[in-house]
Design a protein around this motif. Structure first.
Motif, PDB file in Angstrom:
ATOM      1  N   ASN A  30      48.383  44.332  34.118  1.00 23.67           N
ATOM      2  CA  ASN A  30      47.369  43.839  35.066  1.00 23.67           C
ATOM      3  C   ASN A  30      47.574  44.372  36.473  1.00 23.67           C
ATOM      4  O   ASN A  30      47.126  43.754  37.436  1.00 23.67           O
ATOM      5  N   VAL A  31      48.215  45.535  36.578  1.00 22.15           N
ATOM      6  CA  VAL A  31      48.489  46.084  37.900  1.00 22.15           C
ATOM      7  C   VAL A  31      47.194  46.380  38.662  1.00 22.15           C
ATOM      8  O   VAL A  31      47.167  46.358  39.896  1.00 22.15           O
ATOM      9  N   ASN A  32      46.086  46.641  37.950  1.00 21.44           N
ATOM     10  CA  ASN A  32      44.801  46.930  38.604  1.00 21.44           C
ATOM     11  C   ASN A  32      43.780  45.815  38.425  1.00 21.44           C
ATOM     12  O   ASN A  32      42.597  46.007  38.703  1.00 21.44           O
ATOM     13  N   THR A  33      44.223  44.648  37.949  1.00 23.22           N
ATOM     14  CA  THR A  33      43.310  43.521  37.768  1.00 23.22           C
ATOM     15  C   THR A  33      43.067  42.826  39.102  1.00 23.22           C
ATOM     16  O   THR A  33      44.016  42.444  39.799  1.00 23.22           O
ATOM     17  N   VAL A  34      41.783  42.675  39.466  1.00 21.47           N
ATOM     18  CA  VAL A  34      41.427  42.071  40.745  1.00 21.47           C
ATOM     19  C   VAL A  34      41.919  40.639  40.816  1.00 21.47           C
ATOM     20  O   VAL A  34      41.650  39.824  39.924  1.00 21.47           O
ATOM     21  N   GLN A  76      41.276  45.356  49.505  1.00 19.83           N
ATOM     22  CA  GLN A  76      40.831  46.729  49.364  1.00 19.83           C
ATOM     23  C   GLN A  76      39.343  46.804  49.641  1.00 19.83           C
ATOM     24  O   GLN A  76      38.563  46.002  49.125  1.00 19.83           O
ATOM     25  N   THR A  78      35.484  47.962  49.504  1.00 20.55           N
ATOM     26  CA  THR A  78      34.585  48.447  48.451  1.00 20.55           C
ATOM     27  C   THR A  78      33.226  48.749  49.077  1.00 20.55           C
ATOM     28  O   THR A  78      33.003  48.519  50.266  1.00 20.55           O
ATOM     29  N   ALA A 518      43.666  42.786  45.765  1.00 18.30           N
ATOM     30  CA  ALA A 518      44.380  43.561  44.757  1.00 18.30           C
ATOM     31  C   ALA A 518      45.408  42.693  44.032  1.00 18.30           C
ATOM     32  O   ALA A 518      45.775  41.603  44.482  1.00 18.30           O
ATOM     33  N   SER A 519      45.864  43.187  42.903  1.00 22.48           N
ATOM     34  CA  SER A 519      46.925  42.523  42.155  1.00 22.48           C
ATOM     35  C   SER A 519      48.199  42.479  43.004  1.00 22.48           C
ATOM     36  O   SER A 519      48.461  43.376  43.809  1.00 22.48           O
TER      37      SER A 519
END
Length: 559
Positions: A30-34, A76, A78, A518-519
């Protein structure tokens, strides 16, 4: 037996490190899970019951997994207006369905703010959870947060927001009227010489001069003998019969029964023709009710042609474009103009020529606006009111035509305080600018959310309308929340109950539009933990093999 306890301790080490590996695996996955919050396995010892001097018996270890829910991740940027993050404490309140919510329906809490519109116009995130907030009142547009009641929250829907329009309420005019504008023949009328006998029996040759007052059926009257002014006053006539109703001499407020020519003598109204409106009407003198500039706009063969006109575009309650005209006629005095405000003929139901109001505008000797007379009926600030379309209405005030079906409208018209205002200088009559508020009908083009949580609809006519406010829930112990699918959480005894707040108030974080949280996973930390966990697992398995070898040695004693 101590060898058996050692083997069991090794097993517990395998189990504990397997849990640690599972937590690390979840983190890396889940390193890229919001909005994901990293988990960590903490170890604690297990101690067997034994006496102080007995042989030692190993207890082992157990792992407890802990999720750092209160830890905030980096934001982050967007490109989506509907991406939201919370800067500070709190969670978005969400539900699994958008409509038909009851008090028993489950509410989930999340910091995953990647929202988008579904096919019905509801805001939902990537996990399919629907964002909750306080909706605007459909009539007043007011948003009233109620933090005490979770059932007051509703799924935020922008699909039901149609086009919008705003009616004009303010107008600022910047224009100049030529001070040396020639006086129209309709601005005054002088009769022929009349030979009359006064109350003392003396004969006189008089002429009578009429000029408008700006009020219907009312005229300023001046009596001349040759070029000498003998008397003056104001005559008012019955609008139906045309008969004189009152004559008030200048300088007084008391009507008189005849015209005083001095020395205690008088002349009768009838002898001068002042007793009826016949002569002044035949002379074509301007009158806002019977011979007006609005009549000329309706039919150019009637009425009085204005010397100058100012067009004022306004928007009605439906966004339709209407036009109000300020018509002006130079008066016989050096600093006076007769004025009419009128709508386009046909736009008013009870006035065919569109007349809204009339009066006399006066200027100071330096060209500045002095008074707007009764043009606005004495309202302050100066404004006009046009009643709503209504087939059942019977009033005499201006009213929008029934065929238009539009709402009432009050428009403040600023002739003095707007930039430049209305002036009278010795230059050409010209309109510099007419500034109005209000807009034509506009379609929805965008949705925006600000840091206070207000969800606003943006229309292509420049109108912005708030439609809801996002709710934020805080907890006394957020780390006690229970994780569920979709990167969301549920209330537990350890977390305590929720507190609903508006963003940025009462300790709740404010919203950061067009950003995502971010995670909180740090890969360098996770890979380091992966190495140590692998070594610990191998070491625990070594305990088991060593204990097995020792038991094998014990069993071989008998051979």
């Amino acid at each position: 037996m101590s060898i058996n306890s050692a083997m069991l301790a090794g097993v517990s080490g395998l189990v504990a490190n397997s849990s640690a590996l599972a937590a690390i695996s979840d983190n890396i996955a889940n390193v890229n899970t919001v909005g994901y919050k990293r988990s960590s396995a903490n170890f604690s010892t297990l101690v067997t019951s034994q006496s102080k001097n007995s042989t030692y018996s190993a207890g082992g270890v157990k792992a407890l997994t802990h999720q750092f829910i209160s830890q905030q991740g980096l934001t982050q940027s967007t490109t989506s207006n509907l991406d939201l993050s919370i800067s500070g404490s709190g969670f978005f309140v969400t539900t699994e369905k958008p409509e038909g919510l009851t008090a028993t329906d489950t509410r989930s809490f999340t910091r995953a703010g990647s929202f988008q519109l579904d096919n019905l116009g509801y805001l939902k995130n990537d996990a399919g959870l629907y964002l909750q907030g306080w909706l605007a009142d459909p009539v007043t547009g007011a948003i009233t947060p109620d933090p005490s009641d979770l059932t007051q929250l509703s799924s935020i829907n922008v699909g039901s927001v149609g086009g919008t329009a705003e009616k004009t309420t303010r107008v600022g005019v910047n224009a100049n009227l030529r001070s040396e504008q020639p006086v129209s023949a309709s601005a005054s009328f002088t009769t022929g010489v009349k030979t009359v006998t006064d109350s003392a029996g003396a004969s006189h040759n008089y002429t009578v001069a009429y000029s408008p007052t700006g009020t219907g059926n009312t005229y300023d009257v001046k009596l001349y003998e040759g070029t000498n002014l003998v008397s003056s006053g104001t005559a008012a006539y019955d609008p139906t019969t045309g008969a004189l109703t009152t004559y008030t001499p200048s300088g007084t407020t008391t009507p008189s029964a005849a015209i005083d020519i001095g020395g205690g003598t008088t002349v009768s109204f009838a002898s001068l023709g002042v007793n009826t409106k016949t002569e002044v009407a035949a002379g074509g003198v301007y009158d806002p009710t019977t011979n007006s500039m609005s009549d000329y706009a309706l039919d150019s063969t009637t009425g009085v042609k204005p010397d100058f006109e100012i067009q004022v575009p306004i928007s009605d309650s439906k966004g339709g474009q209407r036009n109000v005209t300020l018509s002006l006629l130079k008066g016989p005095g050096p600093n006076e103009w007769y004025a009419e405000l009128r709508a386009k003929p046909g736009d008013l139901d009870n006035n065919a020529n569109g007349l809204i109001s009339s009066g006399k505008i006066t200027f100071t000797t330096d060209g500045k606006l002095s008074s707007v007379g009764n043009l606005f009926g004495g309202t302050d600030p100066t404004s006009i009111t046009i009643d709503a379309s209504d087939p059942t209405a019977t009033g005499t005030g201006p009213r929008w035509a029934d065929s238009l079906g539009i709402d009432s409208q009050s428009v403040q018209i600023d002739l003095a305080n707007a930039a430049g205002g209305l002036t009278q200088y010795n230059s050409q009559s010209v309109v510099q600018s007419v500034n109005t508020n209000g807009t034509a009908f506009g379609n929805l083009t965008n949705i925006e959310v600000d840091e206070d949580g207000y969800v606003s609809a943006i229309f292509d006519n420049g109108v912005t309308r708030r439609i809801a406010q996002v709710a934020v829930a805080t907890f006394s112990n957020p780390n006690g929340l229970k994780g569920v699918n979709g990167n969301a959480y549920r209330v537990t005894n350890e977390s305590g109950t929720y507190s609903l707040k508006t963003p940025g108030s009462g300790g709740a974080g404010s919203l950061a539009p067009s950003t995502l949280e971010a995670s909180t996973v740090d890969l360098s930390t996770e890979f380091t933990g992966l190495i140590t966990t692998q070594r610990a697992y191998s070491a625990s398995s070594k305990i088991i093999t060593t204990a097995d070898q020792m038991l094998e040695e014990l069993l071989s004693i008998k051979r």
